[in-house]
Design an enzyme around this catalytic site. Structure first.
Site, PDB file in Angstrom:
ATOM      1  N   CYS A   8       0.863  -1.161  -0.035  1.00 26.26           N
ATOM      2  CA  CYS A   8      -0.062  -0.109  -0.038  1.00 26.26           C
ATOM      3  C   CYS A   8       0.584   1.260   0.053  1.00 26.26           C
ATOM      4  O   CYS A   8       2.037   1.250  -0.305  1.00 26.26           O
ATOM      5  CB  CYS A   8      -1.008   0.070   1.329  1.00 26.26           C
ATOM      6  SG  CYS A   8      -0.264  -0.071   2.928  1.00 26.26           S
ATOM      7  N   ASN A  11       2.346   1.450   4.388  1.00 27.17           N
ATOM      8  CA  ASN A  11       2.508  -0.019   4.977  1.00 27.17           C
ATOM      9  C   ASN A  11       2.240   0.060   6.495  1.00 27.17           C
ATOM     10  O   ASN A  11       3.191  -0.491   7.425  1.00 27.17           O
ATOM     11  CB  ASN A  11       4.187  -0.227   4.875  1.00 27.17           C
ATOM     12  CG  ASN A  11       4.521  -1.645   5.169  1.00 27.17           C
ATOM     13  OD1 ASN A  11       5.450  -1.884   5.571  1.00 27.17           O
ATOM     14  ND2 ASN A  11       3.285  -2.545   5.052  1.00 27.17           N
ATOM     15  N   CYS A  13      -1.589   0.767   7.417  1.00 27.59           N
ATOM     16  CA  CYS A  13      -2.959   0.461   7.608  1.00 27.59           C
ATOM     17  C   CYS A  13      -3.427  -0.832   6.884  1.00 27.59           C
ATOM     18  O   CYS A  13      -3.743  -1.767   7.337  1.00 27.59           O
ATOM     19  CB  CYS A  13      -3.674   1.589   6.942  1.00 27.59           C
ATOM     20  SG  CYS A  13      -3.490   3.376   8.044  1.00 27.59           S
ATOM     21  N   ARG A  14      -3.304  -0.613   5.397  1.00 31.02           N
ATOM     22  CA  ARG A  14      -4.028  -1.623   4.617  1.00 31.02           C
ATOM     23  C   ARG A  14      -2.959  -3.029   4.506  1.00 31.02           C
ATOM     24  O   ARG A  14      -3.377  -4.053   4.659  1.00 31.02           O
ATOM     25  CB  ARG A  14      -4.294  -1.189   3.179  1.00 31.02           C
ATOM     26  CG  ARG A  14      -5.332   0.099   3.246  1.00 31.02           C
ATOM     27  CD  ARG A  14      -5.712   0.808   1.965  1.00 31.02           C
ATOM     28  NE  ARG A  14      -4.592   1.471   1.749  1.00 31.02           N
ATOM     29  CZ  ARG A  14      -4.578   2.196   0.765  1.00 31.02           C
ATOM     30  NH1 ARG A  14      -5.197   2.310  -0.229  1.00 31.02           N
ATOM     31  NH2 ARG A  14      -3.256   3.036   0.482  1.00 31.02           N
ATOM     32  N   SER A  15      -1.673  -2.863   4.007  1.00 31.94           N
ATOM     33  CA  SER A  15      -1.209  -3.811   3.672  1.00 31.94           C
ATOM     34  C   SER A  15      -0.676  -4.458   4.869  1.00 31.94           C
ATOM     35  O   SER A  15      -0.348  -6.015   4.766  1.00 31.94           O
ATOM     36  CB  SER A  15       0.271  -3.392   2.758  1.00 31.94           C
ATOM     37  OG  SER A  15       0.997  -2.526   3.501  1.00 31.94           O
ATOM     38  N   ASP A 122      -8.145   3.930   0.868  1.00 27.02           N
ATOM     39  CA  ASP A 122      -7.218   4.235   2.054  1.00 27.02           C
ATOM     40  C   ASP A 122      -7.925   4.679   3.287  1.00 27.02           C
ATOM     41  O   ASP A 122      -8.825   5.741   3.210  1.00 27.02           O
ATOM     42  CB  ASP A 122      -6.336   5.380   1.351  1.00 27.02           C
ATOM     43  CG  ASP A 122      -5.293   5.793   2.420  1.00 27.02           C
ATOM     44  OD1 ASP A 122      -5.225   5.678   3.771  1.00 27.02           O
ATOM     45  OD2 ASP A 122      -4.521   6.595   2.004  1.00 27.02           O
TER      46      ASP A 122
HETATM   47  P1  4NP Z   1      -1.661   2.897   3.963  1.00 25.36           P
HETATM   48  O1  4NP Z   1      -2.409   4.253   4.755  1.00 25.36           O
HETATM   49  O2  4NP Z   1      -1.162   3.202   2.661  1.00 25.36           O
HETATM   50  O3  4NP Z   1      -3.022   1.807   4.127  1.00 25.36           O
HETATM   51  O4  4NP Z   1      -0.695   2.357   5.127  1.00 25.36           O
HETATM   52  C1  4NP Z   1      -1.848   5.508   4.787  1.00 25.36           C
HETATM   53  C2  4NP Z   1      -0.771   5.529   5.757  1.00 25.36           C
HETATM   54  C3  4NP Z   1      -0.443   6.690   6.011  1.00 25.36           C
HETATM   55  C4  4NP Z   1      -0.401   7.878   5.189  1.00 25.36           C
HETATM   56  C5  4NP Z   1      -1.131   7.492   3.881  1.00 25.36           C
HETATM   57  C6  4NP Z   1      -1.848   6.184   3.824  1.00 25.36           C
HETATM   58  N1  4NP Z   1       0.127   9.159   5.119  1.00 25.36           N
HETATM   59  O5  4NP Z   1      -0.142   9.883   4.340  1.00 25.36           O
HETATM   60  O6  4NP Z   1       0.878   8.998   6.246  1.00 25.36           O
END
Ligand code: 4NP
Length: 151
Positions: A8, A11, A13-15, A122
């Site tokens: 993602c 790294n 939240c989703r992955s 997201d």
């Molecule tokens: P992820 O979510 O891609 O599912 O881990 C996010 C985590 C942090 C951010 C964006 C998306 N950020 O902008 O910090």
């Protein structure tokens, strides 16, 4: 060993959820599952507390995972690379070196609805409900993957 990488943006939240869910459904002797982010904002961090909590509610502990950035050598180390959204897809494909690298990469929700190119949203800026929604999508996608991989 079959090596599978979930990707993602951050790294956190989703992955990491996708990693925990898929690992829990496959035998560890035959499958290595990891995750990475296309960005380096959160390198070394634990998953977001909301991902840790939704995993716990479903009986999984992902709290010891540590974020890392996707790297070109992941194309060599992994057999399958599943991305969460089209932006991840674009960022990973940008780093690919050849057609073999490219064929390893796909949107994870295409395991449920082939060719529809749906995205795992997201959940970072939304409420807790977004994390439950993500969990359900990933759980269904991982069930399909397990069927395909036939462990
Ligand atoms: P992820 O979510 O891609 O599912 O881990 C996010 C985590 C942090 C951010 C964006 C998306 N950020 O902008 O910090």
């Amino acid at each position: 060993m079959i090596n599978i990488l979930m990707v993602c943006l951050g790294n956190i939240c989703r992955s990491p959820l996708a990693e925990g869910i898929l690992q829990s459904k496959l035998p560890k002797e035959k499958f290595y599952v990891d995750s990475a982010g296309t960005a380096n904002y959160h390198t070394g961090n634990k998953p977001d507390i909301r991902s840790i909590e939704v995993a716990i509610r479903h009986g999984l502990n992902i709290s010891s995972l540590k974020a890392r950035q996707f790297k070109v050598s992941d194309f060599d180390a992994f057999d399958f690379i599943y991305v969460m959204d089209k932006s991840n897809l674009e960022n990973v494909l940008k780093l690919s070196r050849n057609s073999k690298d490219k064929t390893k990469v796909s949107l994870i929700l295409n395991e449920i609805t082939p060719n529809e190119n749906l995205e795992v949203p997201d959940p970072y800026y939304g409420g807790d409900n977004g994390f439950e929604n993500v969990y359900k999508m990933l759980d269904e996608a991982c069930d399909k993957l397990v069927k395909k991989l036939n462990p």
